[in-house]
Structures are given as C-alpha cells and as structure tokens.
Design a protein around this motif. Structure first.
Motif, PDB file in Angstrom:
ATOM      1  N   LYS A 132      45.584 -95.629  25.851  1.00  0.00           N
ATOM      2  CA  LYS A 132      44.531 -96.612  26.067  1.00  0.00           C
ATOM      3  C   LYS A 132      44.472 -96.999  27.541  1.00  0.00           C
ATOM      4  CE  LYS A 132      43.009-101.281  24.803  1.00  0.00           C
ATOM      5  NZ  LYS A 132      43.369-102.534  24.087  1.00  0.00           N
TER       6      LYS A 132
ATOM      7  N   VAL B 130      41.464 -99.059  29.710  1.00  0.00           N
ATOM      8  CA  VAL B 130      40.129 -99.661  29.658  1.00  0.00           C
ATOM      9  C   VAL B 130      39.469 -99.582  31.035  1.00  0.00           C
ATOM     10  CG1 VAL B 130      38.802-101.723  29.101  1.00  0.00           C
ATOM     11  CG2 VAL B 130      40.903-101.206  27.834  1.00  0.00           C
TER      12      VAL B 130
ATOM     13  N   LYS C 245      39.160 -95.963  25.217  1.00  0.00           N
ATOM     14  CA  LYS C 245      38.738 -97.346  25.467  1.00  0.00           C
ATOM     15  C   LYS C 245      39.432 -98.328  24.534  1.00  0.00           C
ATOM     16  CE  LYS C 245      34.561 -96.896  22.627  1.00  0.00           C
ATOM     17  NZ  LYS C 245      33.084 -97.025  22.609  1.00  0.00           N
ATOM     18  N   THR C 246      39.854 -97.839  23.365  1.00  0.00           N
ATOM     19  CA  THR C 246      40.707 -98.607  22.458  1.00  0.00           C
ATOM     20  C   THR C 246      41.881 -97.696  22.110  1.00  0.00           C
ATOM     21  OG1 THR C 246      39.700 -97.829  20.390  1.00  0.00           O
ATOM     22  CG2 THR C 246      38.633 -99.697  21.491  1.00  0.00           C
ATOM     23  N   SER C 247      42.711 -98.129  21.208  1.00  0.00           N
ATOM     24  CA  SER C 247      43.857 -97.297  20.842  1.00  0.00           C
ATOM     25  C   SER C 247      43.427 -96.019  20.130  1.00  0.00           C
ATOM     26  CB  SER C 247      44.824 -98.084  19.960  1.00  0.00           C
ATOM     27  OG  SER C 247      44.148 -98.583  18.813  1.00  0.00           O
TER      28      SER C 247
ATOM     29  N   LYS D 278      39.553 -95.002  19.989  1.00  0.00           N
ATOM     30  CA  LYS D 278      38.198 -94.534  20.301  1.00  0.00           C
ATOM     31  C   LYS D 278      38.086 -93.957  21.708  1.00  0.00           C
ATOM     32  CE  LYS D 278      35.747 -97.652  17.161  1.00  0.00           C
ATOM     33  NZ  LYS D 278      34.717 -98.712  17.060  1.00  0.00           N
TER      34      LYS D 278
ATOM     35  N   ASP E 150      40.314-107.893  30.655  1.00  0.00           N
ATOM     36  CA  ASP E 150      40.386-106.816  29.673  1.00  0.00           C
ATOM     37  C   ASP E 150      40.485-105.431  30.305  1.00  0.00           C
ATOM     38  OD1 ASP E 150      40.171-108.752  27.726  1.00  0.00           O
ATOM     39  OD2 ASP E 150      38.014-108.425  27.385  1.00  0.00           O
TER      40      ASP E 150
END
Length: 392
Positions: free
Chosen positions: A32, A34, A64-66, A68, A106
């Motif tokens: 991940k 971001v 972008k996520t764990s 996706k 984030d």
C-alpha cells in the motif's frame, strides 16, 4: 534425437516465458502506497499524461488500499473527460482547508504530472489543435500549493514536473512555489521538431509560426529539424540543425549521482517539451542536465535571448527535512502500454518496445530513464516509510 528434444524443450520454455513472468508478478505481494496524483491535462480516459506513473505503480504492485490497484481513469485529481464534450472538474480547488489537511495526512506522496490544462480548441474544436485558444481548466492553484506545503512540512515525498508552476499558473502562485522549493522558472519552454518546414509539417503549432514571423520580419527560413524556444511573453527563437545545432536533439546528461543512485544512462535524447529552470544550489542538487550542442551561430542566438546551453533536467532535495523532485520535462507522458506492466522482469526485453532509429520516439526514454529513476525513488521511499512505521 537428443538435440531435437532439447530444441523442443527450449521452444516450449520460450513460449511459456510470458506465463512465468506474469505469475511472478501476480504472486508478488502488494504494498500500500497512497499517491495523490494531480493531472489537469487529461483529454481522454487513457490518461496519457500520467500513464508512466501508473505503469510503475502497477508493475511494483503499489496499491491505493491494501487490496485495490490504481485505476488510470479514476485515481487522480483534475480534469475528467466525458462524452459529448462534457467533463467533470475534480481538482483540489473544490476542497476546503480541512480536506486538504486530511489528504496530506492520508497520502504518502504527491505527484503533479501536468497542470498545463485543457483549452477550448482541444476540447470543443478538435480540428484546430495547433492554434491557441482560451483555457477551460488548468494552472497551479492555491489549494494545490497548500497540499504541496503540507506534504513538505510532513516530510512526505513530493514529485513535480514540467509545467507544474509555468504558464498558465498565475504569477503569485508561481512565486510561492519557487520560494517553497528553491526553483525559478526562466519563462522559457522548448521542444524538438523533426521537421520545421511549414509546407510539409502541418502539425507545427500555428501560434508558434505566427509569433516567429511577427518578430522576425515575416521570414521563416527553416527547412530541417530543430529546437523551438518559446517565452511566456510569446518571444520565439529557433535553432536549426546544422546551422545552429551540431546535434539536432537535446540530450540529457546524467552526473555520477544520477547514474549511481537512479541507474540513469550517461546520455539520453529528449525530443519532447521541456522547460528551463534555475536551481538554488544551496537548497537543491541536480542528477541530470540538458545539453544543447550548438554551433557558434547557435551559441550566439542563445546568448541573445539569455538561454543557457545547459540547464537542469532532474532536480532533487533529499534530506531529513523533506524529499522533493522536479523533472524539467513532460517525463510522465510517454507512448507506452499498461499491458507490459503485468510481467515481472519485462525490462530485460525493453529493446523490443522502441525503435532508436526514429528520432521522435519517446518509449526509449521511459524504459532507459524514467522507469529506473521513478522505481528507485519509490522503492527507497517505501523503505523509509517501513522503517518509520517499525520505529513507531
């Protein structure tokens, strides 16, 4: 008989190699990371102006996520094209200050791939793209600068490139960027054209031709290839091959640090848009510089307009306070396909994806220069994030 069987085995292995490469990529763990990607120059859903970044993110399996992956047509801030000349604006301009703060918390990194924007003739009058027109959307804005400042303050990775703070960004915002990151735009941009003959090359920008004619006694003497320089004041000068240039295409020369740290080649041709910036050496260093190989006449022409023959291509600041990069060219916009990013070790076969004999091709720039540099930047930053997380 044995030789024949061995030959068959080799053929089978060669045919299965892409399968092995894909499986090697598929079973590589995701990481991940971001990324806040800002692109204000997206004419189609192909997202050409940030495709090179997405290629590296996908190849390295940064997500972008764990779970996706990044989607090129969705995961950025800026201009979103739709059908029938419709579009959505989803830039940072719509964010209140608390949302900018949240994004800076984030995001692990921010990458401004293109702020040049979308213009009326490109969007509404597709048949007249070589002429200038009014802007629909573009330029660095105050909210963009707020995010850049916050990412810098939080010691997060900041990557920017050609046109981040050039035209059409306002003077006030440009000065804020320059003061924040120790750079100054000279007002000059340039590009190599493989044919300067207006009778045969219909893709030459009309505004470029018109401005040159107005400034040089209505004469356009160019028939060969060359490099056009355009100032924000609309001043134009052109260096032609053989007459002004000993080598027709601008070259990027990497210094020892660039070669050792980023695996950059000694020399790389660059036949696309670039800008000329001045670097505050007390704040930043360079890993590579453009070089224009000029004749005596070419040197005199550059001197007349205050244009240097050597200027930064890759500027960086890497220290305990923050990490920042500025690429003085349209580095992220390369004619590549995302399909190759699904095969681990694909770089070993990069020679099959470009033709060096084509002077205007830019795929070799991606494979030899941009890809190894950005991969190194992201890999090193990933290690830094992991180390900080382990400490905390």
């Amino acid at each position: 008989m044995l030789k024949k069987r061995l030959k068959h085995i080799i053929i089978i292995l060669v045919l299965l190699l892409p399968v092995f490469m894909f499986l090697a990529w598929f079973f590589t763990p995701k990481t991940k990371m971001v990324a806040a990607i800002i692109d204000k120059t997206v004419l189609t859903t192909e997202g050409q102006e940030h495709i090179s970044l997405d290629w590296v993110l996908n190849y390295k399996k940064y997500t972008k996520t764990s779970t996706k992956f990044y989607k090129r047509s969705e995961d950025y801030f800026g201009f979103f094209p739709k059908e029938n000349e419709e579009f959505d604006l989803r830039g940072l301009e719509r964010f209140p200050s608390n949302k900018i703060e949240q994004l800076s918390n984030d995001a692990d990194l921010v990458y401004f791939t293109d702020t040049y924007g979308i213009y009326t003739n490109e969007w509404y009058e597709q048949d007249n793209q070589t002429e200038r027109s009014g802007i629909v959307y573009g330029g660095l804005k105050e909210n963009d600068m707020d995010l850049l400042r916050k990412m810098k303050e939080k010691n997060k990775l900041v990557i920017t490139e050609f046109n981040t703070f050039g035209s059409p960004t306002s003077f006030d915002i440009r000065r804020k960027f320059e003061r924040t990151f120790g750079l100054k735009w000279t007002g000059w941009t340039g590009r190599y054209f493989d044919n300067l003959d207006t009778l045969t090359n219909k893709e030459l920008p009309r505004w470029l031709i018109r401005n040159y004619l107005n400034q040089h006694g209505n004469k356009w003497p160019f028939k060969k290839s060359g490099v056009a320089f355009v100032h924000e004041s609309d001043q134009v000068t052109i260096l032609e091959d053989s007459i002004h240039l000993e080598r027709e295409i601008p070259q990027i020369l990497s210094n020892d640090y660039g070669k050792e740290r980023f695996s950059l080649p000694d020399e790389m041709k660059y036949p696309f848009w670039f800008d000329i910036v001045q670097n505050n050496s007390a704040i930043n260093k360079t890993a590579a510089n453009y070089k224009l190989y000029t004749t005596e006449k070419g040197s005199q022409e550059l001197k007349k307009y205050g244009i240097p023959s050597s200027f930064p291509a890759v500027t960086y600041h890497i220290d305990s306070d923050y990490e920042f990069y500025y690429f003085s060219g349209d580095f992220c916009d390369n004619p590549i396909t995302m399909g190759t990013s699904y095969f681990k070790g694909i770089g070993l076969f990069q020679r099959f994806f470009y033709n060096d004999r084509d002077k205007t091709e830019r795929a070799s720039f991606f494979w030899k220069f941009y890809r190894p540099m950005l991969q190194t930047i992201l890999e090193d930053y990933e290690k830094k994030i992991s180390a900080e997380n382990n400490e905390s």
